[in-house]
Structure formats: structure tokens, C-alpha cells
Design an enzyme around this catalytic site. Structure first.
Site, PDB file in Angstrom:
ATOM      1  N   ASP A  21      47.106  86.269 -28.267  1.00 35.02           N
ATOM      2  CA  ASP A  21      46.056  86.246 -26.900  1.00 35.02           C
ATOM      3  C   ASP A  21      44.953  85.422 -27.158  1.00 35.02           C
ATOM      4  O   ASP A  21      44.284  85.433 -28.435  1.00 35.02           O
ATOM      5  CB  ASP A  21      45.758  87.728 -26.413  1.00 35.02           C
ATOM      6  CG  ASP A  21      44.784  87.652 -25.323  1.00 35.02           C
ATOM      7  OD1 ASP A  21      45.455  87.266 -24.296  1.00 35.02           O
ATOM      8  OD2 ASP A  21      43.866  87.905 -25.422  1.00 35.02           O
ATOM      9  N   HIS A  74      50.710  87.009 -15.741  1.00 28.82           N
ATOM     10  CA  HIS A  74      50.025  88.209 -15.073  1.00 28.82           C
ATOM     11  C   HIS A  74      48.529  87.713 -14.901  1.00 28.82           C
ATOM     12  O   HIS A  74      47.752  88.630 -14.456  1.00 28.82           O
ATOM     13  CB  HIS A  74      49.942  89.734 -16.123  1.00 28.82           C
ATOM     14  CG  HIS A  74      49.501  88.754 -17.547  1.00 28.82           C
ATOM     15  ND1 HIS A  74      49.865  87.744 -18.201  1.00 28.82           N
ATOM     16  CD2 HIS A  74      48.295  89.490 -18.156  1.00 28.82           C
ATOM     17  CE1 HIS A  74      48.895  87.533 -19.272  1.00 28.82           C
ATOM     18  NE2 HIS A  74      47.967  88.467 -19.155  1.00 28.82           N
ATOM     19  N   GLU A  88      48.584  81.621 -27.048  1.00 23.33           N
ATOM     20  CA  GLU A  88      48.044  81.230 -25.546  1.00 23.33           C
ATOM     21  C   GLU A  88      46.566  80.756 -25.961  1.00 23.33           C
ATOM     22  O   GLU A  88      45.611  81.063 -26.200  1.00 23.33           O
ATOM     23  CB  GLU A  88      47.631  82.680 -25.006  1.00 23.33           C
ATOM     24  CG  GLU A  88      47.308  82.471 -23.577  1.00 23.33           C
ATOM     25  CD  GLU A  88      46.054  83.406 -23.088  1.00 23.33           C
ATOM     26  OE1 GLU A  88      45.773  83.516 -21.902  1.00 23.33           O
ATOM     27  OE2 GLU A  88      45.230  83.715 -23.849  1.00 23.33           O
TER      28      GLU A  88
HETATM   29  C1  GLC Z   1      44.242  86.446 -21.962  1.00 22.58           C
HETATM   30  C2  GLC Z   1      45.061  87.336 -21.163  1.00 22.58           C
HETATM   31  C3  GLC Z   1      44.330  87.974 -20.020  1.00 22.58           C
HETATM   32  C4  GLC Z   1      43.054  88.672 -20.610  1.00 22.58           C
HETATM   33  C5  GLC Z   1      42.243  87.655 -21.653  1.00 22.58           C
HETATM   34  C6  GLC Z   1      41.357  88.670 -22.384  1.00 22.58           C
HETATM   35  O1  GLC Z   1      43.833  85.402 -21.216  1.00 22.58           O
HETATM   36  O2  GLC Z   1      46.420  86.599 -20.442  1.00 22.58           O
HETATM   37  O3  GLC Z   1      44.890  88.760 -19.227  1.00 22.58           O
HETATM   38  O4  GLC Z   1      42.425  89.175 -19.515  1.00 22.58           O
HETATM   39  O5  GLC Z   1      43.168  86.971 -22.479  1.00 22.58           O
HETATM   40  O6  GLC Z   1      42.203  89.234 -23.373  1.00 22.58           O
END
Ligand code: GLC
Length: 559
Positions: free
Chosen positions: A209, A315, A251
Site C-alpha cells: 500500500d 475499493h 500501489e
Molecule cells: C491506499 C488505499 C486506500 C487507503 C490509503 C491509505 O491508497 O488503497 O484505501 O486509504 O492507501 O492507507
């Protein structure tokens, strides 16, 4: 790609795999408390195997006060009691493997919850102490002024004053999520120990993440700094030390040239291509293929092969960004092309699920998935999108897109036996998307349903190695709305043509490389005229075809 498997000549398990993303709290509730759980997911493995996915990605399952859907963690090596315990996870892993499905965990490296013992210890410990040094503190809130506020609908600053500590702490996301201080070697070790913990449990992969934000540097956006890449290489080495192929997927909501460095051979295996996702929607909005072609060419030039993971929705909001991820005109094109997005802008994008965003029209829906399943990379399917499930605008934050899975027409969509007020989120009852109509059980019985379409597509994909790992080549079409490409492996060539416009398109495609060869459509199984350099075809509005070209032996290959 340098991997252990390459050394043993067998491809890693994730090559060309289809990833199904699910929210554990909203998927299936086994114990009847109104909240989805690990045992619920285990009970649905036969369904996931039938659907034809190769891996499931679970959004965070750790203890959390849930200020950010579980991305605010208080213990990295335990399971949130609502979801079960570590034994339930082991059962899920074993059962998933017996169904041929791998399990990917979300790993939040960048931050914790304010309630994490590390943060509580840090704020009470003295200034300059090793405990305080686990997070990023300042006496004022002026540092890193060029780092954008990411959750701009909820926060105005990346700094929050802490009364107990008498200092400001950095939080790139919500104020409930303080950033860990990766300049501190003890933090790096602590997070690598978390990785070791889950590796020992047998996890098949991690979705990392928010990876760009691990380190900070004055005068920059604090994204993807060299120190961050150095740490990720350490993490990769740690994973390599274990005796299995473990997928690391980044990500990084960044343009392709900024996400490509995560895919260095000694770094991560895959990264989401959010710029491509945004361009897919833009190309549909204006019915033109040119920008999408450029985007695909660029992504393949930066990192050839199948290492880009491709989601349509997830999500979060549909990220378009602030002009950094994709150009402003792409953002404007999407907004103008999808009136259903109006009033649904949150943070950096459109806070809607796929089907309602497409106004319930199945044609662009299947077109987008047809591209998703045939472009090079790892397709990511978001739970419920295989049904065309709706959303619930007005729910808090991104909960709009996270409502319970519709399994049957029974109470609560068969998600839970709990009384309504106990449900984690309300099941969808909006007209056109009501769970009594749009659910797995009903759609499985209708041969023309979306879910059966996904099942057929994923079954076909399994039989087509060219789609899993084949080379990618853009082909010429003489129509501005038609995107055409070939995927080629040792045993087969698959040609795909997709009409991005809401009107039909007749065009000539250049199939000169296969002149005179047999052409057979995969999904309907029908013959087309032999290939030529000006091969005429008609594509209905949002229509697409997958053709096998020059078919001789279509046996499984692993080349
Ligand atoms: C990423 C996740 C998101 C979350 C953020 C902070 O972007 O996909 O849902 O709020 O990280 O952890």
C-alpha cells in the site's frame, strides 16, 4: 524478470494471473454477526474457483479502529477480531490452495493507526528518544510543503499537532494515520519482521500500500525517492530468501514513468498502472483509441511484458488525480463523458462503482473487461463487478463502493443472517441494482448474465497462453474508434479489436503478418475470412472480438 522460478525454468505462479480483490468485511459473514469474515471467504472459495480467478487480494485484515477502512493498523501481526483469528487465516490459505487460488495480503508500510502502541510510546517518550524517532516529528508544520495533501476532502495539512508530544507529526493520509519514519533503521527492521511473520504463515503475495511515500525529502513531492527504492529492494531480498515465489505488487498512483522504477529487476514484481485505467475510461468517454494506443505504447516501452497490474475499479475512488497522474484534458474528458460521475468527486477521483458509472449499460462494461482480460499484465477484478453490482452514494467516505456482496435474493443478499441494524454496510437496494435481482444465484442461472460472461471469458483466458504471457503488438486499424492488437506466444496468435465508440464501426485491419491464415473468433467459435493486410470487419457499438489467427496447434505452452 529475475526470479527464483526463472532459475528453475518454471514461471512464477502470478504470470498472467487474474486477481480478485475483495473487502473481507463485506464479502461473506459466516458467524452471523453482520460483518464479513475469513471463514466467510473460505466458504466462497468454490464460487471463486468456478468464476476462474487465480488469486484473491484481501484488503487489510489487521486490528484497526477502522478510521480508514482498516488501513489504520494497531497490530501488524494479528487479525481483527471481527474477521476471525490466525487459525482462520491458516484454514483459508490451505483451502484456497486446494482450490488453486493464491492469497495476497495488503501490507501497509507507510503508516500505522494513532492507536498503534508504537505511536503511543512515541508521543509519551521524550523528544529525540529512540521511541519518538519511530515517526516523523517537527516543531512546526512547515516541512515538506511540496508534498500534496492526498486526502484533500478530509485534511488540509500533512501535519497534526500532538498535545502530549508537544510536536507536529507527519501524516500523508488521515490524521489518524501517522507516517512511520523510515530514516530510522529500527523502523525498517520492524516492518521487515512483519513481512517475515506473514511469509512464515504461507502468504502468497503482498499488495504494498502507498509505497511512494515511505521517505521524505525537502523540496520534493516526497514520492518515490531513491531511499524508498533502496528499502523496497531490501524487502524484495527478504522475500527472495523464502523458499517460495511470493508476489510483490506496488500501489503507486503515479504516471507510468514514475511507477516503472518499482519494476526494476531487483525490486517489485508488478505495479498497478492507474494511468492506463484513467485512459481506458477517457477513451470510452470520447470514443477514440489514439490516446489509449499512446498510453499502451508508453507503458510497454517503459516496462515490456506483463508486469503492469490493471484494475478497472477498486475499493477507492477512480483515481484521475490533480494533473500529475494523467493530463488535465484526460480528467476533463472522463468527467464530460460520464454524467453519472457528477457530484461524486472525492479526493482525487470519482467515487462510484463500475456499473452505475456506466449507467448500467452492459456493453461498455463487457468491453472494458474484454480489454482488461486481453491486455498484457495482471487483470484485477473488484468483487461484485462480475455481477454489475451497484453502489450506495452518500455512505461515509469510500464505503459507497464497499457494500455487501449480493449472493442471493434472500434477506441481506445472503451476505449475513444478522438483523439489518447489525450489518457492516447496507446491501444495495437501488432500482436496477436491487440485490433481489442482481445477485450471484440468479445470474448463475441465466446463461446470458454478466457473471456467466465473466466465467466464460476467464475460462477462455485460461486456455489461451498468449493472453497470459504472450508478446504484445499494436496493429493498425483505419478507424479512430477501433483499438487493435495481437498477443502472441509460441503456439498461438490472438488478435483483439475493440470499438470504443457508442456507434458501430466498419474498418480494415492490417493482418498482413498472417496473410492467408485461418481466423476464428474465440468466444462464439465462428470462422471469419482468412487474414489479409486490409481485412474488413464490422464492430457493433462497444463491440469487441478475440480472434485466433493462423490456428494450428493451440496446445498449452509455457514459453
Ligand atoms: C491506499 C488505499 C486506500 C487507503 C490509503 C491509505 O491508497 O488503497 O484505501 O486509504 O492507501 O492507507
Amino acid at each position: 524478470m529475475a526470479t527464483k522460478s526463472m532459475a528453475t525454468q518454471s514461471p512464477p505462479w502470478w504470470e498472467g494471473c487474474v486477481i480478485y480483490q475483495l473487502m473481507p468485511r463485506s464479502f461473506a459473514d459466516a458467524d452471523g454477526d453482520g460483518i464479513g469474515d475469513l471463514a466467510g471467504i473460505t466458504s466462497k472459495l468454490p464460487y471463486l474457483e468456478w468464476l476462474g480467478v487465480d488469486a484473491i487480494w484481501l484488503t487489510p485484515i489487521y486490528p484497526s479502529p477502522l478510521k480508514d477502512g482498516g488501513y489504520d493498523i494497531t497490530d501488524f501481526t494479528a487479525i481483527h477480531p471481527d474477521l476471525g483469528d490466525l487459525d482462520d487465516l491458516v484454514v483459508l490459505l490451505e483451502q484456497a490452495h486446494s482450490h488453486g487460488i493464491r492469497v495476497i495480503l495488503d501490507l501497509v508500510l507507510n503508516h500505522t493507526s494513532v492507536l498503534h502502541p508504537w505511536f503511543q510510546r512515541a508521543r509519551w517518550a521524550g523528544k529525540g528518544s529512540s521511541e519518538r524517532d519511530f515517526y516523523v516529528w517537527r516543531d512546526d508544520d512547515h516541512s515538506y510543503a511540496e508534498a500534496p495533501v492526498l486526502f484533500c476532502h478530509f485534511e488540509q495539512s500533512n501535519w497534526e499537532w500532538d498535545e502530549v508530544a508537544g510536536q507536529y507529526y507527519l501524516h500523508r493520509f488521515l490524521r489518524h494515520q501517522p507516517d512511520l519514519n523510515y530514516d530510522n533503521p529500527a523502523v525498517q527492521e520492524a516492518m521487515l519482521a512483519v513481512v517475515d511473520f506473514w511469509l512464515a504463515k504461507g502468504i502468497d503475495g503482498f499488495r504494498l500500500d502507498a509505497v511512494p511515500f515511505l521517505f521524505e525529502q525537502e523540496g520534493t513531492r516526497c514520492e518515490g525517492l531513491p531511499q524508498t527504492h533502496a528499502f523496497l529492494k531490501r524487502l524484495r531480498a527478504r522475500v527472495e530468501a523464502c523458499d517460495r515465489d511470493v508476489l510483490l505488487i506496488a500501489e503507486a498512483i503515479q504516471p507510468v514513468h514514475e511507477s516503472a522504477p518499482y519494476l526494476a529487476d531487483d525490486e517489485l514484481h508488478a505495479a498497478f498502472n492507474f494511468a492506463l485505467t484513467a485512459n481506458l475510461f477517457a477513451s470510452l468517454a470520447h470514443g477514440q483509441a489514439k490516446e489509449l494506443r499512446n498510453c499502451l505504447t508508453h507503458a510497454q516501452a517503459m516496462v515490456p511484458g506483463c508486469r503492469w497490474a490493471l484494475p478497472l475499479r477498486n475499493h477507492d475512488e477512480l483515481w484521475l488525480g490533480d494533473g500529475h497522474l494523467v493530463a488535465d484534458d484526460v480528467i476533463q474528458t472522463v468527467l464530460a463523458g460520464f454524467p453519472t460521475a457528477q457530484g461524486h468527486w472525492l479526493n482525487w477521483g470519482i467515487n462510484r462503482r463500475l456499473a452505475p458509472l456506466l449507467n448500467g449499460d452492459p456493453r461498455p462494461n463487457t468491453l472494458l473487461h474484454g480489454l482488461l482480460y486481453s491486455l498484457p499484465g495482471l487483470p484485477c477484478l473488484y468483487y461484485g463487478d462480475e455481477l454489475g453490482m451497484g453502489d450506495w452514494p452518500g455512505l461515509r467516505d469510500r464505503d459507497t463502493n464497499r457494500t455487501p456482496m449480493a449472493w442471493t435474493g434472500e434477506r441481506n443478499g445472503g451476505f449475513s443472517t444478522a438483523p439489518d441494524p447489525l450489518l457492516v454496510l447496507p446491501p444495495i437496494t437501488a432500482p436496477g441494482y436491487d440485490y433481489r435481482v442482481v445477485n450471484v444465484a440468479v445470474q448463475q442461472q441465466l446463461s446470458g448474465s454478466l457473471i456467466n460472461w465473466h466465467h466464460r471469458m476467464l475460462t477462455s483466458r485460461r486456455l489461451l497462453p498468449a493472453l497470459r504471457h504472450g508478446a504484445f503488438q499494436l496493429l493498425e486499424s483505419h478507424h479512430p474508434s477501433v483499438l487493435c492488437y495481437a498477443r502472441t506466444s509460441a503456439s498461438m496468435t490472438l488478435v483483439v479489436a475493440a470499438n470504443l465508440a457508442a456507434t458501430g464501426a466498419s474498418t480494415h485491419l492490417d493482418l498482413g503478418d498472417w496473410s492467408g491464415s485461418r481466423v476464428r473468433e474465440v468466444l462464439a467459435g465462428c470462422e471469419f475470412p482468412p487474414a489479409s493486410d486490409a481485412w474488413f470487419v464490422y464492430l457493433p457499438a462497444y463491440g469487441f472480438f478475440w480472434w485466433l489467427v493462423g490456428e494450428e496447434g493451440c496446445a498449452e505452452d509455457n514459453s
